[in-house]
Enzyme design. Structure first.
Site, PDB file in Angstrom:
ATOM      1  N   ASP A 541      37.339  18.445  27.087  1.00 56.81           N
ATOM      2  CA  ASP A 541      37.693  19.796  27.555  1.00 56.81           C
ATOM      3  C   ASP A 541      39.207  19.859  27.740  1.00 56.81           C
ATOM      4  O   ASP A 541      39.803  18.944  28.328  1.00 56.81           O
ATOM      5  CB  ASP A 541      36.969  20.072  28.878  1.00 56.81           C
ATOM      6  CG  ASP A 541      37.198  21.507  29.341  1.00 56.81           C
ATOM      7  OD1 ASP A 541      37.237  22.397  28.473  1.00 56.81           O
ATOM      8  OD2 ASP A 541      37.353  21.724  30.557  1.00 56.81           O
ATOM      9  N   LEU A 542      39.850  20.910  27.194  1.00 54.68           N
ATOM     10  CA  LEU A 542      41.305  21.026  27.358  1.00 54.68           C
ATOM     11  C   LEU A 542      41.619  21.412  28.802  1.00 54.68           C
ATOM     12  O   LEU A 542      40.909  22.229  29.399  1.00 54.68           O
ATOM     13  CB  LEU A 542      41.870  22.088  26.412  1.00 54.68           C
ATOM     14  CG  LEU A 542      41.604  21.906  24.916  1.00 54.68           C
ATOM     15  CD1 LEU A 542      42.518  22.818  24.103  1.00 54.68           C
ATOM     16  CD2 LEU A 542      41.820  20.473  24.474  1.00 54.68           C
ATOM     17  N   ASP A 584      37.234  26.000  24.470  1.00 54.80           N
ATOM     18  CA  ASP A 584      38.177  24.883  24.363  1.00 54.80           C
ATOM     19  C   ASP A 584      37.474  23.553  24.594  1.00 54.80           C
ATOM     20  O   ASP A 584      38.077  22.597  25.064  1.00 54.80           O
ATOM     21  CB  ASP A 584      39.330  25.075  25.358  1.00 54.80           C
ATOM     22  CG  ASP A 584      38.831  25.229  26.786  1.00 54.80           C
ATOM     23  OD1 ASP A 584      37.599  25.368  26.967  1.00 54.80           O
ATOM     24  OD2 ASP A 584      39.652  25.205  27.722  1.00 54.80           O
TER      25      ASP A 584
END
Ligand code: SF4
Ligand code: SF4
Length: 674
Positions: A541-542, A584
């Site tokens: 996960d960004l 994302d």
């Protein structure tokens, strides 16, 4: 509405195994007849194949009623086009657009088999998603589509009602071509004339007079010894073909009207001005636009109807003339309007005379005349072997028989002119038919060809299954709105391939979609349990990605997502599975890694993404990410579901996030270390 059926063939070779609608049989002729490219077959072909295979037809009503088959041999079967018919059968506006001739239209029997499209020389048949129509303005009335259609779906109509009205008003003059005698055989010419008078026609003329009139004009051209090329223009089909497809040949067409039009003008001089001149025949008597000489066209079928309505069937008429029609003999001409003197001269080896039959010859004539600037002399070109060879007259196999009958009815030859002291303008100037030759947007044609693509050797496919013999012709028809890409099996196959690809790959980043993850993770886990190979799962996960989108816009956000996807792909092997989970978030399935390798790859990804920079006004921007790592050792017999493995990786990711991001957090031995 109908549905097509499939024909597929296996075992390439002279004898093929063919299946129709699920039943299978052997066919010795199938492979040799159709080769190995996609074909479209008519119901008759299906019927023949089925008969050849001794398949029962009863279970396949489509074969007899619908009869559209699309198949590829030794390749995947392509879904046939499904057509919901809304065939038009409208009369053309004679006054509005000046059409002279019969109206060819398609009725509700049409099954969109496209046999007519294949034979039409001027692309006058339009096939779109929901209808097949003949474009009246483009049709040159060659009649080739009529015998090509096995479904009796093509109607040929003249202006019968208008003709009835002219007869009722006692002002109908009828022009009959020589073919009429053949059509109404075994009635004699005398019986036919008696029948037409009995049906109410006030005057009857044979086209022989027109032949004599134009023969005089052709003789003047022939005797003008200048070295140049002239093309015979007595056939409206040839003239209209040139106007549509080869306008560069128009200056070379003999500037003389057709015999029927010449006769129409002659009759117009003789008769009261309110007479309506009716022409009965198998096609147009003249070139579209010539409205001054002939008022009404009807087909031979319609003339027969008129005679029946008047109870005047030709065979029931007296064999002697009841009323004398104008004299019928020949002086200058032969049937069709060429002068005898010219034909005699060419028989004694004139290099100035060429004879061509069939429209196919015209492009070569155009190349010789325009390209090579050759002076060919007189080119006697006709679409068929004379008018008796017109498809409307019957099968070509019977032509010799029709010629025999016409020869028996040939009028006697005389030394006296048939038409004397006549001052008439028989000149004709030809204009291109802009409706047909309207410039096709070449850029559009190129785009369509690009969509169809080429063979691995870079050549056009030219399968013919779209109804056109080459891809270029098909692309031009599509560009003109006369066809649709949905008729091209190659295009459909490419579309299908692309659609499958689109469903598997994320449009923005190019990595696999969630759908692939769903299927492949379950497969890999089951294999891992069976074979004892390990499996690693990275849930990514960004960190703080939303502010990047908010501050720099989605363009920058998308660049970052693409950059991250590249890093993920660079860090993994082709056997691993990189997916965009959504927004994302990404997931990577590592196939058969050891524990340390999974952690090392995760950390490498974290470092590389941290170093990734995307330029923005006044500097650059980057992101970090968090990764939760789950691991399945694959010890034989241990089982884990996709959901369990995903839940473990998700929990590890949660811890990594809680630690402030830019972190890799593993699950060790199935235990979450906090
Ligand atoms: S009209 Fe043309 S497309 Fe329709 S059934 Fe006849 S040949 Fe086939
Ligand atoms: S009559 Fe000839 S030109 Fe007209 S649609 Fe049929 S094949 Fe085409």
């Amino acid at each position: 509405m109908w549905t097509g059926c499939f024909v597929g063939a296996r075992n390439r070779g002279r004898a093929a195994t063919v299946s129709i609608g699920g039943e299978t049989g052997r066919c010795d002729r199938f492979d040799s007849e159709f080769g190995v490219k996609p074909v479209t077959a008519t119901s008759t072909t299906c019927y023949r194949i089925a008969k050849c295979l001794r398949l029962r037809l009863a279970p396949f009503p489509d074969l007899t009623s619908a009869g559209y088959v699309s198949c590829t041999l030794n390749r995947s079967v392509v879904e046939p086009l499904r057509v919901e018919h809304a065939c038009r059968s409208e009369r053309r506006n004679r006054d509005g657009i000046g059409i002279l001739g019969l109206n060819f239209s398609i009725n509700g029997n049409c099954t969109a088999c496209m046999a007519c499209v294949r034979v039409c020389p001027v692309e006058a048949i339009s096939v779109t998603h929901d209808e097949v129509t003949i474009v009246g303005d483009s049709c040159i009335e060659c009649g080739l589509c009529v015998p090509a259609c096995f479904h009796e779906a093509i109607d040929v109509q003249g202006e019968l009602d208008r003709c009835r009205a002219a007869i009722a008003a006692d002002r109908a003059a009828l022009i009959l071509p020589t073919e009429a005698i053949v059509y109404f055989y075994p009635a004699t010419p005398e019986q036919l004339i008696n029948a037409c008078f009995a049906a109410g026609f006030d005057r009857i003329y044979f086209e022989t007079v027109g032949d004599e009139l134009v023969a005089g004009e052709y003789l003047s051209l022939w005797r003008d010894n200048t070295r140049r090329s002239w093309l015979r223009s007595t056939s409206p089909i040839v003239v209209n073909y040139c106007r549509s497809k080869l306008p560069e040949l128009l200056p070379f067409l003999a500037p003389v009207v057709t015999p029927a039009v010449a006769l129409g003008r002659y009759v117009r001089q003789l008769e009261a001005s309110d007479f309506e001149i009716v022409y009965a025949g198998v096609g147009a008597p003249g070139v579209n636009g010539d409205q001054t000489s002939i008022d009404i066209c009807i087909s031979f079928d319609e003339l027969e109807t008129l005679l029946e309505e008047a109870n005047a069937a030709p065979l029931g008429q007296p064999e002697a003339m009841t009323r004398m029609p104008p004299d019928r003999h020949r002086h200058l001409s032969v049937a069709g309007g060429l002068p005898v003197a010219m034909l005699e001269e060419q028989k004694q080896s004139s290099l100035r005379f060429k004879k061509e039959r069939g429209l196919d010859a015209l492009p070569a004539v155009a190349r010789a005349v325009i390209g090579d600037e050759s002076a060919l002399g007189f080119v006697d070109v006709l679409p068929f072997d004379g008018n008796l060879g017109h498809p409307g007259m019957g099968p070509v196999e019977d032509l010799f028989w029709r010629k025999d009958i016409a020869a028996l009815a040939e009028p006697s030859r005389s030394n006296h002119p048939m038409v004397e002291h006549v001052q008439m303008d028989l000149n004709m100037r030809y204009n291109p038919r802009h409706d047909v030759i309207a410039d096709v947007d070449q850029e559009e044609v190129r785009r369509i060809l690009e969509k169809i693509g080429t063979t691995p050797e870079g050549k056009h496919w030219n399968t013919g299954s779209c109804g056109h013999s080459t891809c270029v012709e098909f692309a031009m028809a599509v560009a003109r709105g006369r066809s649709t890409l949905a008729l091209c099996p190659i295009y459909l196959a490419r579309q299908f391939e692309q659609a499958s690809k689109d469903a598997l790959h994320d449009g923005l980043t190019g990595v696999f979609t969630y759908r692939v993850l769903d299927e492949r993770l379950a497969e890999e886990l089951s294999r891992s349990s069976r074979t004892g190979t390990s499996l690693g799962l990275l849930f990514i996960d960004l960190d703080h990605f939303k502010p990047v989108n908010d501050n720099y816009g989605h363009g920058v956000g998308n660049q970052i997502l693409r950059g991250v996807a590249e890093v993920l792909e660079d860090a993994t092997r082709s056997t691993d599975i990189v997916c965009r989970y959504g927004g994302d978030e990404f997931v990577i399935v590592l196939v058969n890694p050891d524990r340390q390798a999974a952690d090392r790859i995760a950390d490498q990804i974290r470092t590389d993404v941290k170093a990734l920079r995307v330029p923005v006004p006044g500097g650059d921007v980057g992101v970090t990410l968090s990764i939760g790592v789950a691991y399945h050792s694959g010890v034989t017999g241990t089982k884990m579901t996709s959901e369990e493995l995903m839940a473990e990786a998700d929990a590890a990711l949660y811890v990594a996030k809680a630690q402030g991001g830019n972190t890799v957090h593993p699950i060790v031995g199935g235990e979450l270390v906090r």
